[in-house]
Design a protein around this motif. Structure first.
Motif, PDB file in Angstrom:
ATOM      1  N   GLU A 172     -85.715  65.368  67.280  1.00  0.00           N
ATOM      2  CA  GLU A 172     -84.390  64.639  67.571  1.00  0.00           C
ATOM      3  C   GLU A 172     -83.915  64.721  69.022  1.00  0.00           C
ATOM      4  O   GLU A 172     -83.029  64.221  69.274  1.00  0.00           O
ATOM      5  N   ASP A 177     -80.256  62.872  59.856  1.00  0.00           N
ATOM      6  CA  ASP A 177     -79.694  61.572  59.968  1.00  0.00           C
ATOM      7  C   ASP A 177     -78.340  61.444  60.830  1.00  0.00           C
ATOM      8  O   ASP A 177     -78.078  60.456  61.555  1.00  0.00           O
ATOM      9  N   ASN A 178     -77.713  62.563  60.330  1.00  0.00           N
ATOM     10  CA  ASN A 178     -76.033  62.332  60.941  1.00  0.00           C
ATOM     11  C   ASN A 178     -76.009  62.791  62.428  1.00  0.00           C
ATOM     12  O   ASN A 178     -75.286  61.909  63.103  1.00  0.00           O
ATOM     13  N   ARG A 226     -78.417  62.093  64.484  1.00  0.00           N
ATOM     14  CA  ARG A 226     -78.867  60.844  65.325  1.00  0.00           C
ATOM     15  C   ARG A 226     -77.625  59.700  65.224  1.00  0.00           C
ATOM     16  O   ARG A 226     -77.456  59.145  66.371  1.00  0.00           O
ATOM     17  N   ASN A 227     -77.164  59.375  63.844  1.00  0.00           N
ATOM     18  CA  ASN A 227     -75.983  58.433  63.945  1.00  0.00           C
ATOM     19  C   ASN A 227     -74.884  58.853  64.890  1.00  0.00           C
ATOM     20  O   ASN A 227     -74.440  57.910  65.602  1.00  0.00           O
ATOM     21  N   TRP A 228     -74.487  60.228  64.987  1.00  0.00           N
ATOM     22  CA  TRP A 228     -73.437  60.526  65.969  1.00  0.00           C
ATOM     23  C   TRP A 228     -73.750  60.108  67.393  1.00  0.00           C
ATOM     24  O   TRP A 228     -73.235  59.859  68.147  1.00  0.00           O
ATOM     25  N   GLU A 269     -76.076  58.171  68.625  1.00  0.00           N
ATOM     26  CA  GLU A 269     -76.115  56.612  68.730  1.00  0.00           C
ATOM     27  C   GLU A 269     -74.743  56.033  68.455  1.00  0.00           C
ATOM     28  O   GLU A 269     -74.589  54.851  68.637  1.00  0.00           O
ATOM     29  N   GLN A 270     -73.832  56.885  68.116  1.00  0.00           N
ATOM     30  CA  GLN A 270     -72.314  56.291  68.185  1.00  0.00           C
ATOM     31  C   GLN A 270     -72.274  55.220  66.942  1.00  0.00           C
ATOM     32  O   GLN A 270     -71.600  54.172  66.916  1.00  0.00           O
ATOM     33  N   LYS A 271     -73.003  55.464  65.896  1.00  0.00           N
ATOM     34  CA  LYS A 271     -72.970  54.730  64.449  1.00  0.00           C
ATOM     35  C   LYS A 271     -72.304  55.582  63.520  1.00  0.00           C
ATOM     36  O   LYS A 271     -72.053  56.701  63.655  1.00  0.00           O
ATOM     37  N   VAL A 322     -71.283  57.906  60.717  1.00  0.00           N
ATOM     38  CA  VAL A 322     -72.002  59.054  60.097  1.00  0.00           C
ATOM     39  C   VAL A 322     -71.723  58.966  58.756  1.00  0.00           C
ATOM     40  O   VAL A 322     -70.798  58.519  58.319  1.00  0.00           O
ATOM     41  N   ILE A 323     -72.704  59.490  58.004  1.00  0.00           N
ATOM     42  CA  ILE A 323     -72.740  59.433  56.506  1.00  0.00           C
ATOM     43  C   ILE A 323     -71.687  60.666  55.930  1.00  0.00           C
ATOM     44  O   ILE A 323     -71.750  61.663  56.493  1.00  0.00           O
ATOM     45  N   GLU A 369     -68.663  60.758  56.303  1.00  0.00           N
ATOM     46  CA  GLU A 369     -67.304  61.189  57.380  1.00  0.00           C
ATOM     47  C   GLU A 369     -66.254  61.545  56.275  1.00  0.00           C
ATOM     48  O   GLU A 369     -65.756  60.736  55.433  1.00  0.00           O
TER      49      GLU A 369
END
Length: 311
Positions: A20, A290-291, A293-295, A297-299, A301-302, A304
Motif C-alpha cells: 500500500e 482498507d482503513n 488506504r481510506n485515511w 485518500e481522505q475517505k 474510515v470504517i 470510526e
C-alpha cells in the motif's frame, strides 16, 4: 505514509501493508525513537503500552485491533485531532459461536456429563431444557449482539434487545432502552451482556437490578468486566442456586485467585478468550489495510469512533 504496527501479523500480511506504499515500523524489528518521530498512523491492540502518545508527534490516525477502546485516552486523542477506529465486527462470529456453545453446555448439562464420565457414573437426565422457545435478552445490539441474535434465531429463540434508545435492530424481535432492563429482566431465561464500556454501562448489573432477576437466570458477560458488580453477583448466586453466571471478562484481569468466582459451582470462568479465532488476524489485516488506504485518500474510515460518545 509511515505506520507503526504493534500487532503479531505474519510476514505475508506485513507484505500486504507494504504493497500500500506505506513505510512500516514493526514492533518486533529493531527501531529507534527517531523512527517513531514521523509516524503518522498506528495499527495496534495496545498502542501505548510501550510508548506514550507524546512519542508520536505526527500521529493522525490510530487503528485499534480491538472492539473496545478503553486502553486509550480518548480525550487526549480528541485534543490532538487524531482519528480513532476500532475493530468492530471482526470478532462477532467467534464471540457468537462462543455464546451459543455456553448456552448449550448449560442447558444440556455438558459439565455434569463430563464429571460423570470421569467418575464412571451412568446416570440419565431426561429433563434437560431446550433452547427452543426460550427468551434471551441481549444488552448491546451492535455488531456482536446482532450476530449473537442472528445465530440464536436458528434455535427458534425469542431475542429481546436492549440498547441506548430502544431502536429496532436486525434479528431482534423486540427492543427496549437499556435503562429499562430492570423492568424486563424477570421475563428472560438468559441475559447476554455485549455492551461497550461507557458511563451508562458501568455497573449495570448491580444489586438493585439482580433483586429483580428470576431465580434461575443465566447471565453471560462477553462485553466488559466493568458492567458487573461482582460482589453483588456472588451474593445473588449464593441466594439463587438455580442461577448461572458465564463470565469471560472481569473487573480485574487476570481474575484474582482469591475471587470466589473461581470455585462456585454455578459459575463458568474463562480467561477473556471468547473472541479467539484462527481467522481473526487475517480479517484484522484486511480492515487495517482498507482503513489506512481510506485515511490516506481522505475517505471515511470504517468503524470510526465518535470521541465524544466513546463508541
Amino acid at each position: 505514509m509511515k505506520t507503526f504496527i504493534a500487532y503479531p501479523f505474519t510476514e505475508e500480511q506485513l507484505d500486504r501493508f507494504r504493497q500500500e506504499d506505506t513505510q512500516i515500523v514493526f514492533y518486533k524489528d529493531p527501531y529507534t525513537d527517531d523512527d517513531l518521530a514521523d509516524v503518522d498512523s498506528i495499527v495496534a491492540f495496545q498502542p501505548f503500552k510501550k510508548h506514550t502518545l507524546q512519542e508520536f508527534p505526527r500521529l493522525q490516525f490510530l487503528q485499534l485491533m480491538s472492539a473496545g477502546i478503553n486502553q486509550v485516552d480518548t480525550d487526549a486523542l480528541k485534543e490532538r485531532g487524531i482519528t480513532l477506529a476500532n475493530a468492530k465486527g471482526i470478532y462477532s462470529i467467534p464471540i457468537a459461536e462462543w455464546v451459543l456453545m455456553r448456552l448449550l453446555e448449560v442447558n444440556k448439562r455438558a459439565f455434569s456429563h463430563r464429571d460423570m464420565q470421569r467418575d464412571k457414573i451412568w446416570e440419565q437426565d431426561l429433563g434437560m431444557p431446550e433452547l427452543t422457545g426460550s427468551r434471551i435478552g441481549i444488552a448491546g445490539t451492535g455488531s456482536i449482539g446482532t450476530e449473537i441474535a442472528r445465530k440464536l434465531l436458528a434455535f427458534d429463540v425469542e431475542v429481546i434487545g436492549f440498547n441506548t434508545d430502544g431502536r429496532t435492530t436486525d434479528h431482534v424481535e423486540k427492543s427496549y432502552p437499556l435503562s429499562t432492563l430492570a423492568e424486563h429482566l424477570q421475563e428472560l431465561d438468559a441475559l447476554v451482556l455485549a455492551t461497550p464500556e461507557t458511563p451508562a454501562t458501568k455497573g449495570i448489573i448491580n444489586r438493585a437490578l439482580l433483586q429483580k432477576a428470576p431465580d434461575d437466570l443465566v447471565l453471560i458477560n462477553i462485553g466488559r468486566g466493568s458492567a458487573v458488580d461482582e460482589e453483588a453477583l456472588i451474593d445473588y448466586l449464593q441466594e439463587n442456586p438455580k442461577a448461572t453466571a458465564i463470565l469471560d471478562v472481569f473487573q480485574t484481569e487476570p481474575l484474582p485467585q482469591k475471587s470466589p468466582l473461581w470455585s462456585m459451582e454455578q459459575v463458568i470462568v474463562s480467561p477473556h478468550v471468547c473472541a479467539s479465532s484462527d481467522r481473526a488476524t487475517d480479517r484484522l489485516a484486511k480492515l487495517a489495510i482498507d482503513n489506512l488506504r481510506n485515511w490516506k485518500e481522505q475517505k471515511p474510515v470504517i468503524n470510526e469512533i465518535d470521541l465524544d460518545r466513546g463508541y
